[in-house]
Design an enzyme around this catalytic site. Structure first.
Site, PDB file in Angstrom:
ATOM      1  N   HIS A  66       4.806  12.518   1.245  1.00 35.40           N
ATOM      2  CA  HIS A  66       4.298  11.274   0.680  1.00 35.40           C
ATOM      3  C   HIS A  66       5.110  10.058   1.091  1.00 35.40           C
ATOM      4  O   HIS A  66       4.694   8.942   0.857  1.00 35.40           O
ATOM      5  CB  HIS A  66       4.308  11.349  -0.849  1.00 35.40           C
ATOM      6  CG  HIS A  66       3.135  12.069  -1.419  1.00 35.40           C
ATOM      7  ND1 HIS A  66       1.864  11.570  -1.391  1.00 35.40           N
ATOM      8  CD2 HIS A  66       3.043  13.264  -2.035  1.00 35.40           C
ATOM      9  CE1 HIS A  66       1.034  12.408  -1.977  1.00 35.40           C
ATOM     10  NE2 HIS A  66       1.724  13.451  -2.374  1.00 35.40           N
ATOM     11  N   LEU A  81      -1.690   3.190  -2.676  1.00 37.86           N
ATOM     12  CA  LEU A  81      -2.817   3.987  -2.191  1.00 37.86           C
ATOM     13  C   LEU A  81      -2.379   4.589  -0.865  1.00 37.86           C
ATOM     14  O   LEU A  81      -1.827   3.888  -0.015  1.00 37.86           O
ATOM     15  CB  LEU A  81      -4.063   3.129  -1.997  1.00 37.86           C
ATOM     16  CG  LEU A  81      -5.314   3.903  -1.554  1.00 37.86           C
ATOM     17  CD1 LEU A  81      -5.821   4.797  -2.677  1.00 37.86           C
ATOM     18  CD2 LEU A  81      -6.409   2.952  -1.093  1.00 37.86           C
ATOM     19  N   GLU A  82      -2.644   5.885  -0.675  1.00 34.67           N
ATOM     20  CA  GLU A  82      -2.033   6.591   0.454  1.00 34.67           C
ATOM     21  C   GLU A  82      -3.018   7.439   1.243  1.00 34.67           C
ATOM     22  O   GLU A  82      -3.933   8.050   0.683  1.00 34.67           O
ATOM     23  CB  GLU A  82      -0.910   7.498  -0.061  1.00 34.67           C
ATOM     24  CG  GLU A  82      -0.183   8.238   1.049  1.00 34.67           C
ATOM     25  CD  GLU A  82       0.997   9.042   0.551  1.00 34.67           C
ATOM     26  OE1 GLU A  82       1.793   9.493   1.394  1.00 34.67           O
ATOM     27  OE2 GLU A  82       1.117   9.220  -0.668  1.00 34.67           O
ATOM     28  N   ASP A  83      -2.773   7.472   2.537  1.00 33.30           N
ATOM     29  CA  ASP A  83      -3.356   8.460   3.446  1.00 33.30           C
ATOM     30  C   ASP A  83      -2.263   9.496   3.678  1.00 33.30           C
ATOM     31  O   ASP A  83      -1.449   9.366   4.583  1.00 33.30           O
ATOM     32  CB  ASP A  83      -3.775   7.785   4.752  1.00 33.30           C
ATOM     33  CG  ASP A  83      -4.376   8.759   5.750  1.00 33.30           C
ATOM     34  OD1 ASP A  83      -4.698   9.893   5.360  1.00 33.30           O
ATOM     35  OD2 ASP A  83      -4.507   8.378   6.929  1.00 33.30           O
TER      36      ASP A  83
END
Length: 282
Positions: A50, A213-215
């Site tokens: 992450h 917000l994550e990819d």
């Protein structure tokens, strides 16, 4: 909305982690009342990568917006930092569960994960975070789930809690010391909260605060990143041991770029405690 979080207490479900020394006790409440938590299951998965990293981990000062613009290949949102002499003791915020649409030209399924956490940026050896992940399939159908992780230990998906795209969630993380914390995951729309009492976790730096917000990465590769409806983070704040409040003002505004330089998502500040993450078409 924040008063809802503080009104929630619990009935206990105890699970001991088999990973290293990390231990946790989970408790559940529905609409302000203790409820049976026997249907809740924590599904352990390998720790996800992450952390904010990659080709675009750079920053600049935007002369017009007066924002500290930072670039990443897997994060967009707001990241702030405290100091070793005044570490973070609490972080909080509301956000909407990502509501996704398929990004053209990319195979399904596609994903996006929204979360709130401590460390993982400048201090990238450890991170405590909780959030939700939404997946959209080839037919446009979506599903979402809540999770928590104390990196580099395992990540846990929380099964048995209803989470739908567009729901309002809150995350409240209180850090007692560098290896002890409490995490409260609340679905304000559906009236439940699950509280995790964590002990013997990996040593935190307690420096970085993030609303993201994550990819994310899975099996050493980024998952396919979907487009999404405007995603709001509200009432965001972190508190230090000395009582200082950290919010959106002065934070790094993290933009996500892909390998071609297209911006996939970016935050826009509303005021000192609220911002929205917008989706790009790249």
């Amino acid at each position: 909305m924040r008063s809802l979080v503080h009104s929630l207490l619990v009935t206990a479900l105890m699970i001991w982690s088999a990973v290293a020394d990390l231990r946790y006790v989970a408790t559940l409440e529905q609409d302000g009342r203790a409820v049976d938590a026997s249907h809740i299951e924590f599904v352990k998965t390998p720790p996800l990568r992450h952390g904010r990293h990659g080709r675009h981990a750079s920053s600049r000062r935007d002369a017009n917006a007066k924002d500290n613009i930072s670039y990443s290949d897997n994060w967009c949102g707001v990241s702030h930092r405290s100091t070793p002499s005044d570490p973070v003791s609490n972080i909080f915020g509301y956000f909407t569960v990502p509501d996704l649409k398929l990004r053209p030209g990319i195979p399904a399924p596609q994903f996006a994960a929204a979360w709130i956490g401590v460390d993982g940026a400048k201090c990238n050896s450890t991170m405590l975070q909780a959030g939700v992940t939404t997946v959209v399939n080839a037919n446009g159908g979506q599903s979402a789930s809540a999770w928590w992780e104390w990196f580099p230990e395992a990540s846990y998906s929380i099964k048995g809690l209803t989470v739908k795209p567009g729901d309002w969630m809150s995350i409240n993380i209180t850090i007692k010391d560098e290896r002890t914390a409490r995490v409260v995951v609340t679905n304000a729309q559906r009236g439940y909260a699950i509280t995790l009492a964590l002990t013997e976790g990996p040593k935190l730096c307690r420096l970085d605060t993030e609303w993201i917000l994550e990819d994310f990465y899975e099996k050493n590769a980024q998952v396919a990143f979907a487009t999404f409806s405007d995603l709001w983070f509200l009432d965001v704040a972190a508190t230090t041991v000395a009582g200082k409040t950290i919010g959106v003002d002065g934070a790094a505004m993290v933009h996500m770029k892909n390998e071609t330089g297209s911006v996939l998502c970016w935050p826009e500040q509303w005021d000192s405690s609220n911002f929205v993450v917008l989706s790009g078409s790249g």
